[in-house]
Design a protein around this motif. Structure first.
Motif, PDB file in Angstrom:
ATOM      1  N   MET A  81      28.202  12.660 -33.568  1.00 60.42           N
ATOM      2  CA  MET A  81      27.466  11.915 -33.893  1.00 60.42           C
ATOM      3  C   MET A  81      26.097  11.453 -33.094  1.00 60.42           C
ATOM      4  N   PRO A  82      27.289  10.948 -32.161  1.00 62.43           N
ATOM      5  CA  PRO A  82      27.352  10.247 -30.692  1.00 62.43           C
ATOM      6  C   PRO A  82      26.536  11.055 -29.420  1.00 62.43           C
ATOM      7  N   PHE A  83      26.450  12.237 -29.675  1.00 62.13           N
ATOM      8  CA  PHE A  83      26.346  13.550 -28.585  1.00 62.13           C
ATOM      9  C   PHE A  83      24.504  13.723 -29.349  1.00 62.13           C
ATOM     10  N   PHE A  84      24.582  13.828 -30.627  1.00 63.71           N
ATOM     11  CA  PHE A  84      22.966  14.056 -31.100  1.00 63.71           C
ATOM     12  C   PHE A  84      22.759  13.139 -32.298  1.00 63.71           C
ATOM     13  N   GLN A  85      22.944  11.983 -31.296  1.00 70.87           N
ATOM     14  CA  GLN A  85      21.230  10.685 -31.439  1.00 70.87           C
ATOM     15  C   GLN A  85      21.165  10.255 -29.812  1.00 70.87           C
ATOM     16  N   SER A  86      21.474  10.899 -29.402  1.00 69.83           N
ATOM     17  CA  SER A  86      20.217  11.039 -27.636  1.00 69.83           C
ATOM     18  C   SER A  86      20.591  12.511 -27.427  1.00 69.83           C
ATOM     19  N   GLY A  96      24.303  30.086 -24.938  1.00 63.47           N
ATOM     20  CA  GLY A  96      25.776  30.131 -23.866  1.00 63.47           C
ATOM     21  C   GLY A  96      26.771  29.443 -23.409  1.00 63.47           C
ATOM     22  N   GLU A  97      26.437  28.341 -24.701  1.00 63.07           N
ATOM     23  CA  GLU A  97      27.840  27.027 -24.140  1.00 63.07           C
ATOM     24  C   GLU A  97      27.874  26.861 -25.808  1.00 63.07           C
ATOM     25  N   ALA A  98      30.074  26.700 -26.392  1.00 62.63           N
ATOM     26  CA  ALA A  98      29.960  26.560 -27.183  1.00 62.63           C
ATOM     27  C   ALA A  98      29.645  24.913 -27.790  1.00 62.63           C
ATOM     28  N   ILE A  99      29.605  24.390 -29.205  1.00 60.85           N
ATOM     29  CA  ILE A  99      29.045  23.433 -29.887  1.00 60.85           C
ATOM     30  C   ILE A  99      30.214  22.495 -28.772  1.00 60.85           C
ATOM     31  N   GLY A 100      31.164  22.871 -29.022  1.00 58.71           N
ATOM     32  CA  GLY A 100      32.870  22.074 -29.120  1.00 58.71           C
ATOM     33  C   GLY A 100      32.915  21.302 -28.190  1.00 58.71           C
ATOM     34  N   LYS A 101      32.349  22.046 -26.697  1.00 57.40           N
ATOM     35  CA  LYS A 101      32.487  22.358 -25.500  1.00 57.40           C
ATOM     36  C   LYS A 101      30.617  20.699 -24.495  1.00 57.40           C
ATOM     37  N   VAL A 102      29.196  21.745 -26.056  1.00 56.06           N
ATOM     38  CA  VAL A 102      28.698  20.771 -25.563  1.00 56.06           C
ATOM     39  C   VAL A 102      28.617  19.387 -25.666  1.00 56.06           C
ATOM     40  N   VAL A 103      29.781  19.159 -27.191  1.00 61.04           N
ATOM     41  CA  VAL A 103      29.571  17.654 -27.597  1.00 61.04           C
ATOM     42  C   VAL A 103      30.489  16.974 -26.374  1.00 61.04           C
ATOM     43  N   THR A 104      31.662  18.002 -25.935  1.00 64.17           N
ATOM     44  CA  THR A 104      32.251  16.558 -25.105  1.00 64.17           C
ATOM     45  C   THR A 104      31.766  16.665 -23.608  1.00 64.17           C
ATOM     46  N   GLU A 105      30.518  17.249 -23.278  1.00 66.49           N
ATOM     47  CA  GLU A 105      30.015  17.491 -21.971  1.00 66.49           C
ATOM     48  C   GLU A 105      30.944  17.523 -20.734  1.00 66.49           C
ATOM     49  N   GLY A 106      31.979  18.985 -21.504  1.00 63.64           N
ATOM     50  CA  GLY A 106      32.290  19.817 -20.392  1.00 63.64           C
ATOM     51  C   GLY A 106      33.818  19.682 -20.235  1.00 63.64           C
ATOM     52  N   GLY A 107      34.254  18.073 -21.477  1.00 62.71           N
ATOM     53  CA  GLY A 107      35.577  18.605 -21.696  1.00 62.71           C
ATOM     54  C   GLY A 107      36.289  19.540 -22.519  1.00 62.71           C
ATOM     55  N   MET A 108      37.537  18.920 -23.539  1.00 66.11           N
ATOM     56  CA  MET A 108      37.746  19.920 -24.049  1.00 66.11           C
ATOM     57  C   MET A 108      36.701  20.470 -25.125  1.00 66.11           C
TER      58      MET A 108
END
Length: 432
Positions: free
Chosen positions: A304-309, A332-344
C-alpha cells in the motif's frame, strides 16, 4: 467429557462460529500488538490509537464473513477458511492497527471490498454451475507417465547435486541448485511439488493403493534431495495427517473453526510464554510473524505505501498481459523486490501482489472476483466421492497462494493441471 467435546467441537451453529471467530481475532490482535510491535517493529508493525467506535468497526469487518461460514460443505469452504485465518484477518486488522482514522490510504474502501469478497467466498459453497464431463476419460496411467517423465528430467538436470542432508545443511544444497536449470525446469519443479507428486500420494490414500502411496512419498524425498525444502520432506506426513483428519471430521461433524482457533491459540500461548528459550524464539518468529501475521504487514507495510506514490501496473505484471501491452513499468523486476525497493523479495497474498499492484482498491475487487469464479468452478467439479480428496489436494497450492499471485497460483502451482485432471482423467476412489 464426551458431551463437552461435542458442544465445543461438533456442529456449525452461527453463534458458535462467531464466538470462535471472535476468539481468533482476539488472539491475532494480541500477537500483533504485544509480540510483533515489540519484537518486529522494524518491519513496520504499528499500533496506532483510534476512537472506540472506529476500533469496533474494524473488528466487526474482520468478523462479518464468519456469518456466512456453515462448515465444510464443499471444497471452497476449506480453501476460504485457510484464506480467512492467514490472509483476510491479518490484512483487515493490519489496516486497523497501522493507519490513523483519517488517512490517504482508502482503508474504508479496502475494508468494504475485502469484507464482501470474503463473505462471498464462504457463501460460494452454495453456488454450483453445471459442467459436462467427457463420457470417456483418460486412464490413470497417464499420471504415472507424466510423473516418470518429470523424475527423469529432474534427474538429468540435477543428478550432480543430489543428496539427502540434515535440516541444518539444506541452505547449501539450495544454493548449489538455485542457478541450475531454466525457466521450463522452473515450471516442472513447481508442478512436481504442488501437483503431480501430491496427486499420486493423496490418490493412493483415497484409493488405498500402496504403490501410489510409496511412489508419492519417495518422489517427495527425491525432491528434497534436490532442493532441500523442508516442506517436501514433511509433505507426505502432513498430507496423511490431513487425510485422517478430514475423514474424522466428516464422520464426527467436527467444527474446523473451533479446532483451528483453539489449536492456534494454544500454540501461540506456548510460544509467547517461552520466548527466552532460543529454539522457541526462532519457532515464534517462524509461526507468529512469518506465518500468522505476514500477509497483513506486507499488505499494509509494503504494498500500500509503495503504490501510493508509484504507478500501478494495471495487471501488466502478468506476463501474458504484458506480452500484449508491453506496459509494465517494472518489467524485468520481481514485484516482491520492487515494493521493498531493492530489499527482500516480499512476495505476498494475491490481494496484494495482484490487487494493490494492479489498481489499488479496484484491483483488489477485480482479483477477488476472479478468485470467486475459481471457487465456484472447483465446487462444480467436486462430488460426494472426491470432495475430501480435492480439499487435501489443494492444500499445498492454497498455502502457496498466501505468498504468490493468483495467476502464478493457476499456472506455476499447477492448479490448471489439477482442474484438467479432475475433468479428463478417470480417478476411482475406495468406496469406504
Amino acid at each position: 467429557m464426551n458431551r463437552f467435546f461435542k458442544i465445543v467441537f461438533c456442529g456449525n451453529s452461527t453463534l458458535k462460529n462467531v464466538l470462535f471467530g471472535a476468539l481468533y481475532i482476539f488472539i491475532f490482535s494480541y500477537v500483533w500488538k504485544y509480540y510483533c510491535v515489540t519484537v518486529w517493529h522494524a518491519y513496520f508493525y504499528l499500533d496506532v490509537p483510534h476512537s472506540f467506535i472506529y476500533d469496533c468497526f474494524g473488528y466487526a469487518i474482520a468478523l462479518i464473513p464468519i456469518l456466512f461460514y456453515k462448515g465444510i460443505r464443499n471444497v471452497s469452504s476449506w480453501l476460504s477458511l485457510i484464506l480467512y485465518y492467514f490472509g483476510y484477518v491479518p490484512i483487515v486488522l493490519g489496516l486497523l492497527f497501522n493507519f490513523k482514522e483519517v488517512n490517504d490510504y482508502h482503508v474504508i474502501e479496502y475494508w468494504m471490498v475485502l469484507c464482501i469478497a470474503m463473505s462471498m467466498y464462504f457463501y460460494s459453497d452454495r453456488i454450483r454451475i453445471k459442467i459436462k464431463h467427457p463420457s470417456r476419460k483418460i486412464p490413470i496411467k497417464v499420471i504415472w507417465f507424466f510423473a516418470i517423465i518429470i523424475l527423469l528430467l529432474q534427474f538429468a538436470v540435477y543428478h550432480n547435486n543430489m543428496r539427502i542432508v540434515s535440516f541444518t545443511s539444506v541452505y547449501q544444497l539450495r544454493a548449489e541448485n538455485a542457478e541450475v536449470g531454466n525457466a521450463f525446469m522452473g515450471y516442472i519443479n513447481s508442478w512436481s511439488g504442488s501437483f503431480i507428486f501430491p496427486l499420486i500420494f493423496v490418490y493412493g490414500l483415497f484409493k488405498k493403493d500402496k504403490k501410489f502411496i510409496v511412489f508419492g512419498a519417495l518422489s517427495f524425498l527425491f525432491l528434497y534431495s534436490i532442493f532441500g525444502a523442508k516442506s517436501d520432506f514433511l509433505a507426505p506426513l502432513i498430507l496423511f495427517g490431513f487425510y485422517k483428519f478430514f475423514l474424522w471430521q466428516y464422520k464426527m461433524n467436527i467444527n474446523l473453526l473451533s479446532i483451528l482457533t483453539i489449536s492456534l491459540g494454544l500454540l501461540t500461548l506456548l510460544l509467547l510464554c517461552n520466548l527466552e528459550n532460543e529454539i522457541v524464539y526462532v519457532l515464534a518468529a517462524v509461526f507468529l510473524m512469518r506465518t500468522m501475521t505476514i500477509s497483513g504487514i506486507l499488505f499494509v507495510g509494503y504494498y500500500m505505501p509503495f503504490f501510493q506514490s508509484h504507478p500501478y501496473t494495471f495487471f501488466s505484471h502478468v506476463n501474458i498481459i504484458n506480452a500484449i501491452t508491453n506496459s509494465n513499468p517494472y518489467a524485468g523486476e520481481a514485484i516482491g523486490k520492487v515494493v521493498t525497493e531493492g530489499g527482500m523479495n516480499a512476495n505476498a497474498v494475491f490481494w496484494a501482489m495482484d490487487g494493490v499492484t494492479a489498481m489499488g482498491v479496484t484491483g483488489v475487487a477485480i482479483v477477488s472476483f476472479l478468485f470467486l469464479l475459481f471457487l465456484i468452478l472447483i465446487n462444480s467439479l467436486a462430488t460426494a466421492e472426491n470432495r475430501n480428496f480435492l480439499c487435501i489436494l489443494f492444500l499445498i497450492p492454497m498455502v502457496a497462494l498466501l505468498n504468490t499471485s493468483f495467476f502464478s497460483f493457476l499456472l506455476s502451482e499447477g492448479v490448471f493441471l489439477i482442474i484438467l485432471t479432475i475433468l479428463f482423467v478417470n480417478l476411482k476412489y475406495d468406496k469406504n
